[in-house]
Design a protein around this motif. Structure first.
Motif, PDB file in Angstrom:
ATOM      1  N   LEU A 183      34.936  32.047 -32.082  1.00 30.54           N
ATOM      2  CA  LEU A 183      33.496  31.934 -32.984  1.00 30.54           C
ATOM      3  C   LEU A 183      33.819  30.814 -33.558  1.00 30.54           C
ATOM      4  N   MET A 184      34.981  31.223 -33.943  1.00 28.57           N
ATOM      5  CA  MET A 184      35.078  29.930 -35.660  1.00 28.57           C
ATOM      6  C   MET A 184      35.525  28.593 -34.606  1.00 28.57           C
ATOM      7  N   GLY A 185      36.227  28.151 -33.723  1.00 30.54           N
ATOM      8  CA  GLY A 185      36.070  27.176 -33.717  1.00 30.54           C
ATOM      9  C   GLY A 185      34.925  26.337 -32.972  1.00 30.54           C
ATOM     10  N   MET A 186      34.362  27.386 -32.265  1.00 27.15           N
ATOM     11  CA  MET A 186      32.620  26.612 -31.845  1.00 27.15           C
ATOM     12  C   MET A 186      31.770  26.530 -32.896  1.00 27.15           C
ATOM     13  N   ALA A 187      32.021  27.633 -33.930  1.00 26.96           N
ATOM     14  CA  ALA A 187      31.292  26.969 -35.528  1.00 26.96           C
ATOM     15  C   ALA A 187      31.488  26.189 -36.231  1.00 26.96           C
ATOM     16  N   GLU A 188      33.230  25.576 -36.651  1.00 28.91           N
ATOM     17  CA  GLU A 188      33.652  24.316 -36.995  1.00 28.91           C
ATOM     18  C   GLU A 188      33.133  22.735 -36.515  1.00 28.91           C
ATOM     19  N   ALA A 189      33.571  23.169 -34.831  1.00 31.18           N
ATOM     20  CA  ALA A 189      32.405  22.442 -33.996  1.00 31.18           C
ATOM     21  C   ALA A 189      31.274  21.869 -34.416  1.00 31.18           C
ATOM     22  N   MET A 190      30.304  22.673 -33.896  1.00 29.17           N
ATOM     23  CA  MET A 190      29.251  22.838 -34.554  1.00 29.17           C
ATOM     24  C   MET A 190      28.654  22.088 -35.897  1.00 29.17           C
ATOM     25  N   GLU A 191      29.142  22.545 -36.626  1.00 20.78           N
ATOM     26  CA  GLU A 191      29.587  22.128 -37.887  1.00 20.78           C
ATOM     27  C   GLU A 191      29.795  20.269 -38.539  1.00 20.78           C
ATOM     28  N   GLN A 192      30.885  19.664 -37.005  1.00 24.53           N
ATOM     29  CA  GLN A 192      30.530  18.428 -37.201  1.00 24.53           C
ATOM     30  C   GLN A 192      29.154  17.661 -36.855  1.00 24.53           C
ATOM     31  N   ARG A 193      28.606  18.149 -35.940  1.00 25.57           N
ATOM     32  CA  ARG A 193      27.183  17.768 -35.534  1.00 25.57           C
ATOM     33  C   ARG A 193      26.248  18.837 -36.130  1.00 25.57           C
ATOM     34  N   ASN A 194      26.201  18.693 -36.403  1.00 24.88           N
ATOM     35  CA  ASN A 194      24.703  19.881 -36.991  1.00 24.88           C
ATOM     36  C   ASN A 194      25.138  20.834 -38.158  1.00 24.88           C
ATOM     37  N   PRO A 195      25.555  20.681 -40.098  1.00 30.28           N
ATOM     38  CA  PRO A 195      26.050  21.215 -40.813  1.00 30.28           C
ATOM     39  C   PRO A 195      25.083  22.459 -40.478  1.00 30.28           C
ATOM     40  N   VAL A 196      23.668  22.135 -41.035  1.00 29.49           N
ATOM     41  CA  VAL A 196      22.634  22.609 -41.669  1.00 29.49           C
ATOM     42  C   VAL A 196      22.888  24.116 -40.491  1.00 29.49           C
ATOM     43  N   GLU A 197      22.755  23.660 -38.964  1.00 30.05           N
ATOM     44  CA  GLU A 197      22.868  24.837 -38.294  1.00 30.05           C
ATOM     45  C   GLU A 197      24.076  25.278 -38.396  1.00 30.05           C
ATOM     46  N   ALA A 198      24.861  25.220 -38.582  1.00 30.23           N
ATOM     47  CA  ALA A 198      26.289  26.169 -38.178  1.00 30.23           C
ATOM     48  C   ALA A 198      26.917  26.570 -39.750  1.00 30.23           C
ATOM     49  N   GLU A 199      26.412  26.503 -40.918  1.00 30.66           N
ATOM     50  CA  GLU A 199      26.368  27.064 -41.904  1.00 30.66           C
ATOM     51  C   GLU A 199      26.375  28.524 -41.871  1.00 30.66           C
ATOM     52  N   PRO A 200      25.332  28.831 -41.204  1.00 32.86           N
ATOM     53  CA  PRO A 200      25.000  30.857 -40.981  1.00 32.86           C
ATOM     54  C   PRO A 200      25.948  30.968 -40.367  1.00 32.86           C
ATOM     55  N   LEU A 201      26.396  30.923 -39.306  1.00 34.84           N
ATOM     56  CA  LEU A 201      27.192  31.953 -38.538  1.00 34.84           C
ATOM     57  C   LEU A 201      28.560  30.773 -39.322  1.00 34.84           C
ATOM     58  N   LEU A 202      29.118  30.127 -40.011  1.00 34.28           N
ATOM     59  CA  LEU A 202      30.704  29.872 -40.855  1.00 34.28           C
ATOM     60  C   LEU A 202      30.083  31.497 -41.915  1.00 34.28           C
ATOM     61  N   ALA A 203      28.960  31.125 -42.736  1.00 34.42           N
ATOM     62  CA  ALA A 203      29.152  32.761 -43.501  1.00 34.42           C
ATOM     63  C   ALA A 203      29.232  33.725 -43.213  1.00 34.42           C
ATOM     64  N   LYS A 204      28.943  33.616 -42.338  1.00 35.88           N
ATOM     65  CA  LYS A 204      28.460  35.187 -42.094  1.00 35.88           C
ATOM     66  C   LYS A 204      31.000  35.668 -41.347  1.00 35.88           C
ATOM     67  N   LEU A 205      31.180  34.688 -40.596  1.00 29.78           N
ATOM     68  CA  LEU A 205      32.216  34.454 -40.000  1.00 29.78           C
ATOM     69  C   LEU A 205      32.917  34.928 -41.349  1.00 29.78           C
ATOM     70  N   ASP A 206      33.135  34.007 -41.990  1.00 26.01           N
ATOM     71  CA  ASP A 206      33.807  33.798 -43.574  1.00 26.01           C
ATOM     72  C   ASP A 206      33.984  34.972 -44.326  1.00 26.01           C
ATOM     73  N   SER A 207      32.556  35.815 -44.317  1.00 26.59           N
ATOM     74  CA  SER A 207      32.280  37.264 -44.723  1.00 26.59           C
ATOM     75  C   SER A 207      32.709  38.262 -44.218  1.00 26.59           C
ATOM     76  N   ALA A 208      33.290  38.224 -42.957  1.00 25.18           N
ATOM     77  CA  ALA A 208      33.573  39.987 -42.145  1.00 25.18           C
ATOM     78  C   ALA A 208      34.672  40.015 -42.193  1.00 25.18           C
ATOM     79  N   LEU A 209      34.782  41.088 -42.011  1.00 30.29           N
ATOM     80  CA  LEU A 209      36.420  42.066 -41.760  1.00 30.29           C
ATOM     81  C   LEU A 209      36.298  41.846 -40.346  1.00 30.29           C
ATOM     82  N   ILE A 210      37.928  40.825 -39.922  1.00 32.56           N
ATOM     83  CA  ILE A 210      38.110  41.374 -38.861  1.00 32.56           C
ATOM     84  C   ILE A 210      38.838  42.724 -38.736  1.00 32.56           C
ATOM     85  N   VAL A 211      38.809  43.064 -36.738  1.00 37.70           N
ATOM     86  CA  VAL A 211      39.462  44.355 -36.369  1.00 37.70           C
ATOM     87  C   VAL A 211      40.074  43.156 -35.303  1.00 37.70           C
TER      88      VAL A 211
END
Length: 130
Positions: free
Chosen positions: A17-45
């Motif tokens: 998901l992080m790889g996909m969101a980072e690639a998406m950020e290059q094309r469309n940062p506005v649409e990528a931001e919510p997913l990146l923020a969710k991933l950045d705030s998550a506890l990884i299990v």
């Protein structure tokens, strides 16, 4: 608003998901931001510590908005088909549900800024190989 420990992401899915969101950020940062923020705030299990009722990739999620109940499956964008109930993880609904558990109250933020409160009623997880 969710606290860090309220959002759980499975380690193997996090990497994809992080790889996909980072690639998406290059094309469309506005649409990528919510997913990146969710991933950045998550506890990884780890897979072994993943609760059965966690919304993850491939999960079938029953949620309610007011008196209206709907069921969707969280999928990668290439597999999305709203008519078939397959919602992209990158969509506002996918981002709102990802990483939460049955019984959680979440806020759906549409791209136009409109907010709708949702309640996750039930989750059936089907692991997707990431």
């Amino acid at each position: 608003m969710a606290r860090k420990n309220d959002v759980l992401i499975v380690e193997t899915e996090f990497k994809r998901l992080m790889g996909m969101a980072e690639a998406m950020e290059q094309r469309n940062p506005v649409e990528a931001e919510p997913l990146l923020a969710k991933l950045d705030s998550a506890l990884i299990v780890s897979e072994a510590k993943t609760p059965d009722d966690l919304v993850r990739m491939g999960s079938s999620v029953v949620y309610s908005a007011g008196n209206d109940e709907k069921t969707v499956t969280i999928v990668f964008p290439a597999d999305a088909d709203i008519d078939a109930g397959r919602v992209a993880v990158t969509s506002p609904l996918g981002v709102a549900l990802l990483g939460r558990r049955a019984g959680s109250d979440v806020m759906l933020r549409a791209r136009d800024g409109k907010e709708t409160p949702l309640k996750i009623v039930d989750v059936k997880s089907v692991a997707v190989v990431a």
